[in-house]
Design a protein around this motif. Structure first.
Motif, mmCIF file in Angstrom:
data_model
loop_
_atom_site.group_PDB
_atom_site.id
_atom_site.type_symbol
_atom_site.label_atom_id
_atom_site.label_comp_id
_atom_site.label_asym_id
_atom_site.label_seq_id
_atom_site.Cartn_x
_atom_site.Cartn_y
_atom_site.Cartn_z
ATOM 1 N N PHE A 1 12.778 -0.426 -8.361
ATOM 2 C CA PHE A 1 12.560 -1.854 -8.616
ATOM 3 C C PHE A 1 13.465 -2.381 -9.707
ATOM 4 O O PHE A 1 13.176 -3.349 -10.374
ATOM 5 C CB PHE A 1 11.086 -2.127 -8.942
ATOM 6 C CG PHE A 1 10.496 -1.220 -10.009
ATOM 7 C CD1 PHE A 1 10.477 -1.595 -11.331
ATOM 8 C CD2 PHE A 1 9.980 0.025 -9.668
ATOM 9 C CE1 PHE A 1 9.933 -0.773 -12.310
ATOM 10 C CE2 PHE A 1 9.440 0.863 -10.647
ATOM 11 C CZ PHE A 1 9.420 0.460 -11.970
ATOM 12 N N HIS B 1 0.825 -1.222 0.000
ATOM 13 C CA HIS B 1 0.000 0.000 0.000
ATOM 14 C C HIS B 1 0.858 1.269 0.000
ATOM 15 O O HIS B 1 0.404 2.324 0.409
ATOM 16 C CB HIS B 1 -0.991 -0.011 1.172
ATOM 17 C CG HIS B 1 -0.368 0.061 2.534
ATOM 18 N ND1 HIS B 1 -1.056 0.421 3.654
ATOM 19 C CD2 HIS B 1 0.891 -0.178 2.948
ATOM 20 C CE1 HIS B 1 -0.267 0.393 4.710
ATOM 21 N NE2 HIS B 1 0.926 0.037 4.307
ATOM 22 N N THR B 2 2.104 1.150 -0.446
ATOM 23 C CA THR B 2 2.966 2.336 -0.510
ATOM 24 C C THR B 2 2.661 3.139 -1.786
ATOM 25 O O THR B 2 1.851 2.710 -2.615
ATOM 26 C CB THR B 2 4.442 1.916 -0.391
ATOM 27 O OG1 THR B 2 4.553 0.987 0.680
ATOM 28 C CG2 THR B 2 5.356 3.091 -0.085
ATOM 29 N N LEU B 3 3.337 4.260 -1.948
ATOM 30 C CA LEU B 3 2.905 5.300 -2.892
ATOM 31 C C LEU B 3 2.555 4.825 -4.312
ATOM 32 O O LEU B 3 1.461 5.101 -4.795
ATOM 33 C CB LEU B 3 3.952 6.421 -2.937
ATOM 34 C CG LEU B 3 3.612 7.590 -3.868
ATOM 35 C CD1 LEU B 3 2.244 8.167 -3.561
ATOM 36 C CD2 LEU B 3 4.676 8.671 -3.742
ATOM 37 N N SER B 4 3.480 4.140 -4.993
ATOM 38 C CA SER B 4 3.195 3.793 -6.388
ATOM 39 C C SER B 4 2.000 2.862 -6.487
ATOM 40 O O SER B 4 1.184 2.965 -7.415
ATOM 41 C CB SER B 4 4.414 3.154 -7.045
ATOM 42 O OG SER B 4 5.510 4.041 -6.977
ATOM 43 N N ASN C 1 0.936 9.037 3.236
ATOM 44 C CA ASN C 1 1.310 7.668 2.846
ATOM 45 C C ASN C 1 2.800 7.444 3.052
ATOM 46 O O ASN C 1 3.229 6.425 3.615
ATOM 47 C CB ASN C 1 0.905 7.455 1.371
ATOM 48 C CG ASN C 1 1.251 6.069 0.851
ATOM 49 O OD1 ASN C 1 2.411 5.779 0.578
ATOM 50 N ND2 ASN C 1 0.257 5.212 0.718
ATOM 51 N N PRO D 1 4.815 2.171 -17.312
ATOM 52 C CA PRO D 1 5.754 2.015 -16.207
ATOM 53 C C PRO D 1 6.769 0.934 -16.551
ATOM 54 O O PRO D 1 6.477 0.043 -17.349
ATOM 55 C CB PRO D 1 4.873 1.579 -15.029
ATOM 56 C CG PRO D 1 3.484 1.484 -15.515
ATOM 57 C CD PRO D 1 3.454 1.723 -16.980
ATOM 58 N N CYS E 1 6.978 -1.635 -7.997
ATOM 59 C CA CYS E 1 6.165 -0.435 -8.173
ATOM 60 C C CYS E 1 5.727 -0.223 -9.617
ATOM 61 O O CYS E 1 4.692 0.384 -9.873
ATOM 62 C CB CYS E 1 6.928 0.793 -7.695
ATOM 63 S SG CYS E 1 8.056 0.456 -6.344
ATOM 64 N N GLY E 2 6.534 -0.699 -10.569
ATOM 65 C CA GLY E 2 6.203 -0.512 -11.983
ATOM 66 C C GLY E 2 5.086 -1.436 -12.416
ATOM 67 O O GLY E 2 4.461 -1.228 -13.447
ATOM 68 N N LYS F 1 -0.401 2.754 -4.298
ATOM 69 C CA LYS F 1 -1.556 3.578 -3.941
ATOM 70 C C LYS F 1 -2.050 4.336 -5.173
ATOM 71 O O LYS F 1 -3.248 4.391 -5.445
ATOM 72 C CB LYS F 1 -1.143 4.554 -2.837
ATOM 73 C CG LYS F 1 -2.186 5.562 -2.454
ATOM 74 C CD LYS F 1 -1.547 6.626 -1.553
ATOM 75 C CE LYS F 1 -2.498 7.758 -1.304
ATOM 76 N NZ LYS F 1 -3.709 7.317 -0.605
ATOM 77 N N LEU F 2 -1.102 4.915 -5.929
ATOM 78 C CA LEU F 2 -1.488 5.667 -7.133
ATOM 79 C C LEU F 2 -2.181 4.750 -8.139
ATOM 80 O O LEU F 2 -2.974 5.185 -8.958
ATOM 81 C CB LEU F 2 -0.260 6.317 -7.778
ATOM 82 C CG LEU F 2 0.416 7.448 -6.985
ATOM 83 C CD1 LEU F 2 1.740 7.841 -7.640
ATOM 84 C CD2 LEU F 2 -0.488 8.671 -6.847
#
Ligand code: FMN
Ligand code: SF4
Ligand code: FES
Lengths: 191, 435
Positions: free
Chosen positions: B95, A96-99, B339, B255, A140-141, A101-102
């Motif tokens: 990542f 549930h971290t930023l990326s 966050n 991404p 995150c990607g 979340k977005l």
């Protein structure tokens, strides 16, 4: 820090390594200049074998690496992935971290909660699934994503989650999607 | 942009079976190791120095210079030297290392053995974050192959050089990416940072000289041996040579991980490589180097290029790990900062009071601010807490938690004061920019 609470008083009862385990531990110890350095890998072995680290298991590990049990406890409680209490058969961890979340991580958590009928930190009554939130898993990607046990599940949608969880509930092996060698940039997102 | 985009780190990505020894060798793998084993260790360090390679773990410290800090045999008085590869990769937005190892584990093994030879280490450890179990399994398989061929272990390629390489799995703790915490962790302790000095190069793992390098940094080394330092310097900018992997995520069409020369225009990274913003949306902000670095405005994004110097000059921010997080107008920056602070409050190792208490305090203010339950004073307190953490802690984590707060409040104050129901006070901007 540690997001598992302290251990419940009951544990596994007496536990011991098998001869194969002992051979593996002896080999592990050759990697490091000190016995203590093998502590983390041995805790991992113990968790794989017994599911979680009860006081009984931690006492055995302490004997194995010649440390007081309190030292093993101190280390085990520092790391979030070491379980100080049992979880369901499958541990679902949603980032549930930023990326993430977005990319809609909150909807992912809500969907799983509704589907399984549990809140975060809870286990389904049949003991199959435990749901937790975790911080960034370096995926995150391919957000939103979750980890189930050792596997990453990426680019989640409600449908893909249903397929994964229904499959697990029916005893099918995990589909294990992982970064593909020919795909390090991801499918174009819908506009 | 019409500049050449050489593929150094990703050169074998996309080949079928790129993770196997056979495919790696067919495409040049381990040729550099053979060459490096015939070189004097000091010459390898000199070559890396001359290439201008800077550490890709976040701080951008010159790699060859770091290697040269290892005390010589006489000063070490019998102590061994260790090489540790940092594959903890836990900075939100980053990542790339996962893909590096997954797609080309042999490039990392080759880089580790060459680096170990250069610094005089007989053992190298690759510390992977706990969640990378499946990545570790693939790397262990690759190590088995390399060991069987005699590329790792005793008397490598008949050179008389011994280097063993082991993997080590963490167990869930962002802070273990900080090098001294990583060393505590690998020694079997809680992963808590230690004060520097002593620096690891002088006194690191098991009280011995230890070099800690990021995955991407070590993976560049085989290419440097093959092509030489001048070829590397020819790529990138004068102060930032070579290519860099950018992990791009957030509100963009494509991404992913992109390898580009340092100095690449930020806007072109966003619009050309990442496919731009999703249709119908406008750019609100970018975090250019992982969650810990200061945020950038669209005006700053338009001016900056992807290298250490430009990002700092244009925006007072950092290239960091190259974790490029893009947000469009839908992002609520109060919510975004809350966050991030939840992350830092969760991950503080708890040793330093300003960090342990301050991160939780900042999170609770932001959490209240989200629902508008906040006054102008709360926002001033938020900034004060951040200012009082920065540079007052054992490790750089404290600053990493403070910088997002300081920069969000400085560059987007309307969002925060607006939530408290007031306009930005007259004295806010100059005071904020003084910091
Ligand atoms: C809080 C914190 C977290 C860090 N996390 C990482 C990480 O996950 N991976 C990494 O390579 N470096 C990380 N670093 C940087 C390391 O301390 C170290 O500088 C780096 O691994 C050195 O490698 P390099 O010289 O090749 O960049 C972190 C630093 C701090 C302060
Ligand atoms: S700054 Fe934070 S993370 Fe670093 S040592 Fe202090 S308490 Fe731990
Ligand atoms: S933010 Fe979810 S994996 Fe990084």
């Amino acid at each position: 820090m540690a997001h598992f609470p302290t251990p419940p008083l009951d544990g596994h009862g007496p536990v011991d390594w098998s001869p194969e385990d002992q051979a593996e531990i002896a080999e592990l110890m050759t990697h490091y200049p000190t016995k203590r350095s093998a502590l983390l890998p041995i805790l991992w072995m113990a968790q794989r074998k017994w599911g979680w680290l009860s006081f009984d298991v931690m006492r055995l590990v302490a004997t194995t690496v010649d440390l007081p049990p309190s030292e093993v406890y101190s280390v085990a409680t520092f790391y979030t992935m070491l379980k100080k209490q049992p979880t369901g058969k499958y541990l679902i961890q949603v980032c549930h971290t930023l990326s993430c979340k977005l990319a809609g991580a909150e909807q992912i958590v809500d969907h799983i909660k509704k589907k399984l009928g549990i809140s975060e930190g809870e286990t389904t009554p049949d003991g199959m699934f435990t749901l937790m939130r975790v911080e960034c898993l370096a995926s995150c990607g391919s957000a939103p994503m979750m980890q189930i046990d050792d596997d990453f599940h990426e680019q989640l949608t409600p449908d893909s989650i249903d397929a994964i969880l229904d499959g697990l509930a029916q005893g099918q092996p995990l589909p294990s999607p992982r970064p593909e060698v020919d795909q390090w940039t991801f499918r174009s997102l819908e506009s | 942009m019409d500049v050449p985009k050489p593929r150094i780190l990703t050169r074998r990505w996309g080949l079928a079976g790129s993770h196997t020894l056979a495919v790696a060798e067919e495409h040049g793998g381990y040729a550099s190791l053979r060459k490096a084993l015939s070189m004097a260790p000091a010459d390898i360090t000199a070559l890396v120095k001359a290439s201008g390679l800077r550490g890709r773990g976040g701080a951008g410290f010159p790699t060859g210079l770091k290697w040269s800090f290892v005390p010589n045999a006489e000063k070490r008085a019998g102590k061994p030297v260790y090489l540790i590869c940092n594959a903890d990769e836990s900075e939100p937005g980053t990542f790339k290392d996962r893909y590096c190892i997954w797609n080309d584990p042999h490039m990392l093994i080759e880089g580790c053995v060459i680096a170990a030879h250069a610094i005089g280490a007989k053992a190298a450890y690759i510390y992977l974050r706990g969640e990378f179990k499946y990545v570790k399994d693939r790397l262990d398989d690759a190590l088995k192959e390399a060991r069987a061929k005699g590329y790792v272990g005793k008397n490598i390629m008949g050179s008389g050089v011994d280097v063993d390489v082991w993997t080590h799995q963490g167990a869930g703790a962002y802070i273990c990416g900080e090098e001294t915490a990583l060393l505590s962790s690998i020694e079997g302790h809680r992963g808590q940072p230690k004060l520097k000095p002593p620096f690891p190069a002088v006194e690191g793992a098991w009280h011995s000289p230890t070099i800690v390098n990021n995955v991407e940094t070590l993976q560049v080394v085989p290419w440097l041996i093959e092509h030489g330092p001048d070829a590397y310097r020819a790529i990138g900018t004068e102060k930032a040579s070579g290519t860099k992997l950018f992990s791009c995520s957030g509100n963009i069409k494509k991404p992913g991980v992109y390898e580009l020369p340092l100095g690449y225009p930020m806007m072109e990274l966003l619009n050309d490589e990442c496919g731009g913003l999703l249709d119908g949306h406008t750019l609100k902000a970018v975090i250019p180097g992982g969650s810990s670095v200061p945020i950038m405005t669209p005006q700053e994004v338009a001016k900056a290029t992807m290298d250490y110097e430009s990002i700092n000059e244009v925006a007072g921010s950092y290239l960091g790990s190259g974790g490029f997080i893009v947000m469009d107008e839908r992002a609520d920056l109060v919510d975004v900062l809350a966050n991030l602070l939840r992350f830092y409050a969760h991950e503080s190792c708890g040793q330093c009071t300003p960090c342990r208490e301050g991160t939780g305090w900042m999170f609770s203010i932001l959490d209240r601010l989200k629902s508008g339950d906040c006054t102008e004073d709360d926002i001033r307190i938020l900034r004060d807490v951040a200012n009082n953490i920065h540079s007052r802690t054992i490790c750089f984590f404290g600053a990493s938690a403070a910088m997002p707060v300081q920069s969000f409040l400085k560059k987007f104050p309307e969002e925060f004061f607006g939530r408290a129901g007031v306009s930005v006070p007259d004295d806010w901007r100059p005071a904020a920019s003084a910091k």
